[in-house]
Design an enzyme around this catalytic site. Structure first.
Site, PDB file in Angstrom:
ATOM      1  N   ARG A 195      18.837  10.277  77.728  1.00  0.00           N
ATOM      2  CA  ARG A 195      18.710  11.836  77.705  1.00  0.00           C
ATOM      3  C   ARG A 195      19.481  12.059  76.125  1.00  0.00           C
ATOM      4  O   ARG A 195      20.432  11.404  75.888  1.00  0.00           O
ATOM      5  CB  ARG A 195      19.978  12.220  78.675  1.00  0.00           C
ATOM      6  N   HIS A 215       9.487  13.203  74.024  1.00  0.00           N
ATOM      7  CA  HIS A 215       9.855  12.567  75.404  1.00  0.00           C
ATOM      8  C   HIS A 215       8.694  12.064  75.868  1.00  0.00           C
ATOM      9  O   HIS A 215       8.212  12.888  77.110  1.00  0.00           O
ATOM     10  CB  HIS A 215      10.533  13.918  76.083  1.00  0.00           C
ATOM     11  N   GLU A 248      16.032  19.604  74.021  1.00  0.00           N
ATOM     12  CA  GLU A 248      14.811  19.460  73.975  1.00  0.00           C
ATOM     13  C   GLU A 248      13.888  20.736  74.858  1.00  0.00           C
ATOM     14  O   GLU A 248      14.584  21.230  75.932  1.00  0.00           O
ATOM     15  CB  GLU A 248      14.330  18.103  74.338  1.00  0.00           C
TER      16      GLU A 248
END
Ligand code: 8YV
Length: 323
Positions: A231, A278, A260
């Site tokens: 993360r 991601h 993000e």
């Protein structure tokens, strides 16, 4: 008997959409023009939520008095207040196990890309620069290097196994030492100082926020490589941009970001950062397996009274379920 009602606050993958539609009365909240009105009208019916990224806090849970289960898509569930859920008698499940290998593959790919500057080398070729000059030799090699894993859980172990196959030696930092052969460091700065590559696989959330800060980056040092597939919140992104700019560390490979899908503009300007959107678990087979586990948690709970993969905050609730 009527089918239990499952709320989907936001869009989810096909496996979840098809699986929930087959077994439950489904509310697709994101399709509604007035989600608040739908929630108020159907609040008493909603027995479960299936979610993949919606923030679920105490205030949200308080709107759903009949709620018993939140089935979350993904292994990380930092957007869900699982403690607040437990206090309200609501079980939370996630999707561990089925994505370990995929994320570990991405982590090693990102490490190779970062250490050997493969995206930069490819850009050199595509720009037609190869005919002018060879791409410069990279300072980094993976030969004989040491990787420090921050968060040696299931995904961390899958990464460690791959790193060993590359001839990289593995160390780790967790809150508690594990029964594994890898060298343990009781603090993160000590781990960072001892390794060439710092691999972040620890869960997000308040407890791990900015754990990797300026001090840790300084300890990692001028030949150090940071990889984050966990993360973005685990890293102080401001401090990282500064460390990359000043060459306090060599380079970083990032699959996740603090805000993000917004990416820090400072990162976008740097040539010693490799940035992915991601994609750690982002293959069709793995995302389908994750979706199936969301559906299986729901059906198992409503058929047998127990979920398959509850998160640790729900452990007491699950233990006390009627047999
Ligand atoms: C997915 C992830 O990108 O499982 C996680 O925690 O971060 C990823 O596998 C995410 O769950 C998609 O919503």
């Amino acid at each position: 008997m009527s089918r239990p009602t499952v709320l989907l606050p936001g869009p989810m993958n096909e496996t979840v959409l098809a699986g929930t539609a087959e077994h439950f009365d489904v509310i697709r909240l994101w399709e509604s023009d007035d989600p608040d009105a739908v929630l108020a009208e159907r609040a008493q019916d909603i027995a479960a939520v299936a979610t993949g990224g919606t923030t679920i806090d105490g205030a949200f849970l308080d709107r759903l008095p009949s709620l018993r289960l939140v089935a979350s898509f993904g292994v990380g569930y930092d957007k869900i207040d699982a403690q607040a859920a437990a206090e309200r008698g609501v079980i939370v499940t996630n999707t561990p196990g089925v994505l370990d290998d995929e994320v570990a593959d991405t982590a090693l790919g990102l490490l190779l890309m970062t250490a050997r500057e493969l995206p930069q080398a490819e850009r050199h070729l595509r720009a037609g620069a190869w005919t002018e000059r060879a791409y410069p030799l990279t300072k980094a090699t993976l030969n004989g290097r040491t990787m420090g894993i921050l968060g040696l859980g299931r995904i961390g172990e899958a990464i460690a196994k791959r790193a060993e196959a590359f001839g990289i030696s593995v160390a780790y930092h967790n809150r508690h030492r594990k029964d594994v052969a890898y060298r343990y460091y009781p603090t993160l700065p000590e781990l960072a100082a001892a390794v060439d590559i710092l691999m972040i696989v620890i869960p997000g959330g308040d407890e791990t926020r900015h754990l990797v800060d300026a001090e840790v980056l300084k300890a990692l040092g001028a030949d150090g490589i940071l990889i984050n597939v966990a993360r973005g919140t685990v890293v102080d992104e401001e401090a990282l941009v500064e460390a990359l700019r000043s060459r306090t560390i060599l380079s970083a490979g990032l699959d996740v970001f603090e805000n993000e899908p917004e990416v820090h503009p400072g990162l976008l300007e740097l040539d010693n950062a490799v940035l992915l959107p991601h994609v750690g678990s982002a293959t069709i087979p793995t995302r389908n397996a994750m979706g199936q586990l969301v559906v299986d948690n729901l059906t198992h709970y409503f058929t047998h009274g127990t979920p398959l993969t509850p998160v640790h905050e729900s452990a007491d609730l699950v233990r006390n379920l009627p047999a």
